[in-house]
Design a protein around this motif. Structure first.
Motif, PDB file in Angstrom:
ATOM      1  N   ILE A 133       2.407   1.638  -3.251  1.00 54.51           N
ATOM      2  CA  ILE A 133       1.291   2.337  -4.405  1.00 54.51           C
ATOM      3  C   ILE A 133       1.145   3.820  -4.225  1.00 54.51           C
ATOM      4  CG2 ILE A 133      -1.082   2.227  -5.224  1.00 54.51           C
ATOM      5  CD1 ILE A 133      -0.883  -0.951  -4.698  1.00 54.51           C
ATOM      6  N   ASN A 134       0.968   4.213  -2.727  1.00 54.83           N
ATOM      7  CA  ASN A 134       0.627   5.535  -2.317  1.00 54.83           C
ATOM      8  C   ASN A 134       1.486   6.307  -2.761  1.00 54.83           C
ATOM      9  OD1 ASN A 134      -0.039   7.796  -0.534  1.00 54.83           O
ATOM     10  ND2 ASN A 134       1.976   7.159   0.742  1.00 54.83           N
TER      11      ASN A 134
ATOM     12  N   ILE B  43       1.358   6.698  -6.702  1.00 55.41           N
ATOM     13  CA  ILE B  43       0.191   7.864  -6.959  1.00 55.41           C
ATOM     14  C   ILE B  43       0.632   9.155  -6.988  1.00 55.41           C
ATOM     15  CG2 ILE B  43      -2.236   8.657  -6.282  1.00 55.41           C
ATOM     16  CD1 ILE B  43      -2.689   5.774  -5.308  1.00 55.41           C
TER      17      ILE B  43
ATOM     18  N   ALA C 207       0.824  -1.108   0.112  1.00 53.02           N
ATOM     19  CA  ALA C 207      -0.016   0.221   0.003  1.00 53.02           C
ATOM     20  C   ALA C 207       0.899   1.575  -0.097  1.00 53.02           C
ATOM     21  CB  ALA C 207      -0.935  -0.121   1.206  1.00 53.02           C
ATOM     22  N   MET C 208       1.914   1.254   0.639  1.00 53.09           N
ATOM     23  CA  MET C 208       2.780   2.514   0.827  1.00 53.09           C
ATOM     24  C   MET C 208       3.528   2.526  -0.598  1.00 53.09           C
ATOM     25  SD  MET C 208       3.476   4.986   2.326  1.00 53.09           S
ATOM     26  CE  MET C 208       3.100   4.966   4.082  1.00 53.09           C
TER      27      MET C 208
END
Lengths: 264, 269
Positions: free
Chosen positions: A38-39, A42, A35-36
């Motif tokens: 991908i964060n 983004i 998740a980090m």
């Protein structure tokens, strides 16, 4: 020299143990890391969109901003994979939870800092190195300098967290203040420093020392300039020194929380 | 429960109590607006430099003052969001959710109105600071009462859509070991695809139609755009998309919650 090697071994042992502890909850650990990653992707994507429309911003192009994101993320990630407790320092002091660390024969501060690992920090660290290699495609000297500067930035972030967290010794519970200050530091560190002028620029050299992340390292990498790299390292060293000084000065005011704690 | 209290009253009081309890911690909320100030200042500089370097009076149809007000609103919306998914996640993991089942309340509706009360206070505080910063740096933007009314009607629906998205992620705790990753990705999608950092008109032309159809734009871009540039046709369009998104997400929540409820096992006394 022997002491340094000794502490490096301690850091390696703690990192291994902390990682093992994180892997006990394997699903949670991997999902946070991904998740980090991908964060951060983004955010880079936002800048790609921005520079797709506006090609240059005060002399900075997309490569500079991606480098900035990579170096800031990998520095922050490296700092908190190894010294995850730096983020918790204000809480530990406010709750009188330093006692348990005082019982060990090692120096207090490094031992506290090494005691925990942030799972998401792995995502930051991995993102920084991978995206830099893929997007910027550096040659060997650039990559070597990049790695060295991420270590410098890692020290800077740890020193900054020690400094802001240690204010709790003087102000009582300054958890919220430390958190807000850290957010400000991270935020300013991820935008081109050339955007800011006047009083804010002075702030970025002092209270929020983001120029040692978002300016000198980027110029050092762009021009392969050793002098800019050394200024970045000197800035990190100054922040770490200030943090260590405030911590040990404040420690005299520490009051135990008389908590019974066990560390597994 | 007194027979005089209707279902609507119940949830209204939950919302009011949540708002009141947040007002009691106004200093804590106030300390968090520092971050909003930092972000808005950075964006002000980013866009000031961008307008100056491009030599344009307007970008994406917005002047610099409109752009800063737009960002003040999008940031206020995003930063006012309570930790809904984490709270539901905790209720699921600790089993506290089973306590809600024996109350004469619907758990999703309880969470919705509790969240709306909290978010209303947070948004008001954030918006006050955002407006102050905008007035100091760029002055006022032309407004009219109709535009303000339109903004006030789409804002609660934006909060409801965002709540439903977060609530769905929280319910994933019934199946997943950790939902923090999903929360992080959802919040970043809302920020970027919702137009928090950059209005949708500045995205590549081929993307804009798709982005406007996604629910993220109904949460962030729609209300902010209406505030700085009121337009009745746009209002009708955004309202329609919000209602569709609400219905879609509400059905999804009802469906998932029904399945998830079967997985609750209560033990002990």
């Amino acid at each position: 020299m022997r002491t340094l090697v000794n502490y490096l071994k301690l850091a390696a042992a703690y990192t291994r143990l902390n990682l093992d502890a994180q892997l006990e909850y394997r699903g949670a650990f991997y999902s946070q890391v991904v998740a980090m990653f991908i964060n951060n992707c983004i955010w880079v994507w936002f800048w790609v969109l921005f520079f797709g429309r506006f090609k240059v911003l005060r002399g900075w192009d997309i490569n500079d901003v991606v480098t900035l994101w990579c170096i800031a993320a990998s520095g922050f990630g490296l700092a908190h994979t190894v010294c995850g407790n730096a983020l918790q320092l204000a809480v530990l002091i406010a709750r009188g939870q330093l006692d348990v660390w005082m019982l060990y024969p090692r120096a207090l501060l490094p031992h506290i800092l090494l005691g925990r690992m942030s799972a998401t920090a792995w995502g930051d660290a991995i993102f920084g190195y991978i995206v830099y290699l893929i997007f910027v495609k550096p040659d060997l000297p650039h990559f070597a300098l990049f790695v060295a500067l991420t270590v410098s930035i890692a020290f800077l972030f740890v020193g900054f967290s020690i400094f802001t967290g240690s204010l709790t010794f003087f102000l009582g519970n300054s958890e919220s203040l430390a958190e807000q200050w850290r957010y400000a530091m991270i935020t300013f560190s991820t935008y081109p420093a050339t955007l800011f002028e006047g009083a804010v620029k002075i702030l970025l050299y002092t209270l929020i020392p983001a120029v040692f992340v978002s300016y000198y390292p980027i110029i050092a990498l762009r021009q392969l300039s050793l002098s800019h790299a050394l200024i970045a390292v000197a800035g990190s060293a100054a922040v770490v020194a200030a943090g260590v000084f405030v911590f040990y000065y404040g420690l005299r005011r520490y009051e135990s929380g008389n908590l019974m704690e066990m560390r597994g | 429960m007194s027979s005089g209290i209707t279902v609507a009253d119940k949830y209204w009081w939950i919302s009011l109590t949540s708002a009141k309890s947040n007002l009691a911690y106004l200093a804590e909320i106030g300390s968090r607006v520092f971050f909003l100030g930092v972000i808005l200042y950075i964006f002000l500089r980013l866009w000031q430099v961008t307008y100056s370097e491009t030599g344009s009076q307007t970008l994406g149809g917005l002047s610099l003052p409109q752009m800063l007000w737009y960002l003040a609103i999008t940031e206020s919306i995003i930063l006012s969001g309570p930790r809904v998914a984490q709270s539901v996640d905790q209720d699921v993991r600790t089993g506290a959710i089973s306590i809600h089942f024996i109350r004469p309340l619907s758990y999703p509706l309880y969470c919705l109105f509790n969240t709306l009360g909290e978010r209303a206070v947070r948004f008001f505080v954030n918006m006050s600071v955002g407006a102050l910063i905008s007035v100091v740096f760029v002055g006022f933007v032309p407004m009219n009462w109709l535009g303000f009314f339109c903004f006030l009607t789409v804002l609660p629906l934006a909060f409801v859509i965002d709540f439903l998205g977060n609530f769905l992620i929280g319910l994933a705790a019934f199946w997943l070991e950790d939902t923090n990753g999903l929360v992080l990705i959802y919040s970043r999608m809302t920020m970027i695809l919702g137009g928090m950092l950059i209005p949708l008109e500045l995205f590549p032309d081929s993307w804009q139609a798709t982005l406007k159809m996604l629910p993220f734009s109904a949460v962030v871009y729609g209300p902010a755009r209406l505030f700085v540039s009121p337009d009745l046709a746009f209002y009708q369009d955004i309202l329609f998309r919000q209602v569709v998104a609400c219905i879609f997400f509400a059905l999804a929540v009802a469906f998932v919650f029904r399945i998830a409820s079967r997985r609750v096992f209560a033990n002990g006394g």
